[in-house]
Design an enzyme around this catalytic site. Structure first.
Site, mmCIF file in Angstrom:
data_model
loop_
_atom_site.group_PDB
_atom_site.id
_atom_site.type_symbol
_atom_site.label_atom_id
_atom_site.label_comp_id
_atom_site.label_asym_id
_atom_site.label_seq_id
_atom_site.Cartn_x
_atom_site.Cartn_y
_atom_site.Cartn_z
ATOM 1 N N LYS A 186 39.745 -10.127 29.268
ATOM 2 C CA LYS A 186 39.895 -8.737 28.820
ATOM 3 C C LYS A 186 38.856 -7.865 29.525
ATOM 4 O O LYS A 186 37.711 -8.293 29.715
ATOM 5 C CB LYS A 186 39.715 -8.687 27.292
ATOM 6 C CG LYS A 186 40.034 -7.340 26.659
ATOM 7 C CD LYS A 186 39.902 -7.391 25.128
ATOM 8 C CE LYS A 186 40.298 -6.067 24.489
ATOM 9 N NZ LYS A 186 40.188 -6.079 23.019
ATOM 10 N N SER A 241 44.198 -3.916 20.356
ATOM 11 C CA SER A 241 43.831 -3.466 21.682
ATOM 12 C C SER A 241 43.960 -4.545 22.761
ATOM 13 O O SER A 241 44.046 -4.213 23.941
ATOM 14 C CB SER A 241 42.388 -2.951 21.686
ATOM 15 O OG SER A 241 41.467 -4.006 21.458
ATOM 16 N N SER A 251 42.491 -6.421 16.588
ATOM 17 C CA SER A 251 42.843 -6.346 18.016
ATOM 18 C C SER A 251 43.113 -7.684 18.687
ATOM 19 O O SER A 251 43.565 -7.710 19.831
ATOM 20 C CB SER A 251 41.739 -5.627 18.796
ATOM 21 O OG SER A 251 41.853 -4.248 18.613
#
Lengths: 94, 487
Positions: free
Chosen positions: B77, B157, B181
């Protein structure tokens, strides 16, 4: 509590975000929706309740007050507009 | 069969048996990524680095050496600092930023032998539930509704992480979870995601959103891979004062252990009147599966559940406004020159932060501003104590709590425009962050529209082992779900 245009301008100033005058009413409306949502907390009785400061009980870690890291000034300024390992910043003092 | 179809556990065994090399496995993933550009899951790929790392792994494997993830290709990420590699939290304000250091989580993974494929798309600064706030554009979910070509969001997210794992563009991915998330995108994509107990995984080198809530964890294809990943990611880190000094168990060893006699709590407050019959049925089915395997189902009450989300939308923006104050255009990243220093700050932040980030910074600034601090932030922190107390009481009666992961399956981009409606996506996950507990999302079935649906298990602090054991029991009953390839 409701946010008016004047408050939006004040908060934007505090947050150091330039807000165009035409966007102020929209932001006020959006902030009011969010603040109305969080108003639900008024229903909760928190008398005598301590605020949560740590989600798990743990003693604050302490470390020795010694230098453990460093000597890579070049890496520190690698992402800046630097010269001779200094930060070049906009004029601060007139 | 493509090499990308193997789980971490399968690929590891085959790498050690020399059925294929780490370089071959890496090349297969790099090719899969190239073929899946339309998903927009990766924002940057690092093929040269990946090949170099794979070659090092092959040398180790040839000598019968190597770590728990030796030769396993992962996606990272964009929130994790990776030395010399693009790290922008998918925000314009960090334009061009390449950290001179490595986050503890990614360093742990490289030390275990993993291979970096690239950086994954995400909501800007991890603020969002649909991956639509990224400055690199939205990510597509590999899943589509039955008989439909409409693109759907992968959740957020960690949308890039979930999409990449579901589409087999990496063996597993790192992710972070501040309000849901990891778990919400995992549920939207038929993958497994675990947010560990606050303090289990170091936050050092991870771009901060809301420091008292942020926690990193993996998104993986199945429960076993999630256990392997978490063991490698977790550590006790002197660089993070909130990292807790407890040994890291062998999570994989918990998998397959009996759940006989396990007390599973069903909180009645997680069944709001508007909850869809589909989600209700999924939840009941999950409880039935666990009961059939010997668990005891216990109805419990978590009375402050409904206040978790409003309290979150005070605490998270407040901490975000403080954390994001560092992005001022002076030392790194974007700088828009103004008439003076204040004007430079204001112009830089207006141009650098997207709309959702600006909205949250403004809300956070407001609730922390003079005269409002007690009414909002302190009050919300007190409500957090009550939420945590609800769980503390529950642990007297149950060992683990079962809930839905999300109130709905994946939706289409642009379908939700009202911020509060978007926030409601986290209604079942956010309590876990507020109380600092571990939570895992595991796929449990498909919706009538053919989309994955997940269940969530919530555990006692640092009892991730029970989550893996119970999630595996659900996985055994539900099976696994793979998106049909269309991209």
């Amino acid at each position: 509590m409701s946010v008016d245009d004047k408050t939006v301008r004040r908060v934007a100033k505090l947050a150091r975000i330039k807000v165009e005058e035409k966007d102020v009413p929209r932001l006020a409306a959006e902030l009011n929706v969010i603040l109305a949502f969080v108003e639900q907390l008024n229903e909760v009785n928190v008398d005598g309740i301590a605020p949560l400061t740590s989600v798990v009980a743990a003693e604050m870690k302490k470390r020795k007050d010694v230098v453990t890291d460093g000597h890579y000034a070049k890496a520190i300024v690698a992402n800046t507009q630097s010269e001779d390992q200094f930060f070049i910043v906009p004029r601060v003092v007139e | 069969m493509s090499l990308t179809n193997f789980t971490i556990a399968e690929a590891s065994a085959k790498l050690r048996a020399k059925e294929f090399s780490a370089l071959e496995l890496t090349e297969a993933y790099l090719k899969a990524i190239e073929n899946a550009r339309s998903l927009n899951a990766y924002i940057v790929t690092t093929p040269e680095k990946a090949r170099d790392m794979a070659k090092v792994s092959d040398a180790k494997l040839a000598k019968g050496q190597g770590g728990a993830l030796e030769g396993i290709p992962l996606g990272i990420k964009d929130l994790f600092a990776t030395k010399g590699v693009h790290t922008q939290a998918c925000s314009h304000i960090l334009d061009g930023f390449k950290p001179g250091y490595e986050s503890t989580v990614t360093q742990n993974l490289w030390d275990a032998g993993a291979v970096m494929l690239g950086k994954l798309n995400m909501d800007e600064f991890a603020m969002g539930s649909s991956n639509e706030t990224s400055c690199y554009g939205p990510v597509s979910n590999p899943w589509r509704r039955k008989n439909s070509n409409t693109s759907l969001v992968p959740g957020g997210s960690s949308g890039g992480s979930a999409s990449a794992v579901a589409a087999h563009l990496c063996a597993a991915a790192t992710a972070t979870d501040t309000g849901g998330s990891i778990r919400q995108p995992a549920a939207f994509t038929g993958t497994v995601g675990i947010k560990p107990t606050y303090g289990r995984v170091s936050r050092w080198g991870t771009v901060a959103f809301a420091s008292s809530l942020d926690q990193a964890g993996p998104i993986a294809r199945d429960v076993r891979d999630a256990a392997i990943m978490l063991k490698a990611m977790a550590s006790v880190d002197p660089k993070d004062t909130t990292s807790i000094n407890l040994p890291i168990p062998d999570y994989e060893a918990a998998i397959g252990k009996s759940i006989k006699g396990l007390r599973v709590g069903i909180p009645k407050e997680y069944r709001p009147s508007g909850l869809s019959s589909e989600i209700n049925a999924l939840w009941d089915k999950g409880a039935k599966w666990l009961k059939e395997q010997g668990a005891e189902i216990v109805e419990i009450s978590l009375p402050h559940t409904k206040y978790a989300l409003p309290a979150y939308y005070i605490v998270a923006p407040a901490e975000a406004s403080s954390n994001l104050a560092r992005y001022d255009g002076v030392r790194y990243g974007l700088r828009i020159a103004g008439d003076d220093l204040i004007d430079t700050y204001e112009k830089t932040r207006a141009a650098g932060f997207g709309r959702e980030v600006q909205r949250r910074v403004l809300v956070g600034t407001y609730v922390l501003s003079a005269g409002y601090y007690d009414a909002y932030y302190v009050k919300a922190q007190k409500v957090r104590t009550l939420i945590k107390r609800d769980f503390d009481d529950a642990w007297n009666k149950v060992d683990v709590v079962l809930t839905p992961a999300t109130p709905s399956p994946a939706f289409a981009p642009g379908e939700i425009t009202d911020p509060v409606e978007m926030y409601l996506n986290d209604i079942f996950t956010v309590t876990v962050n507020m109380a600092g507990l571990p939570g895992i999302a595991v796929p449990a079935g498909l919706s009538e529209s053919g989309l994955p649906l997940g269940l969530q298990l919530i555990g006692k602090p640092f009892d991730e082992e029970t989550l893996f054991r119970t999630a595996y029991a659900i996985e055994q009953a539900a099976g696994r779900f793979t998106a049909p390839q269309w991209w």
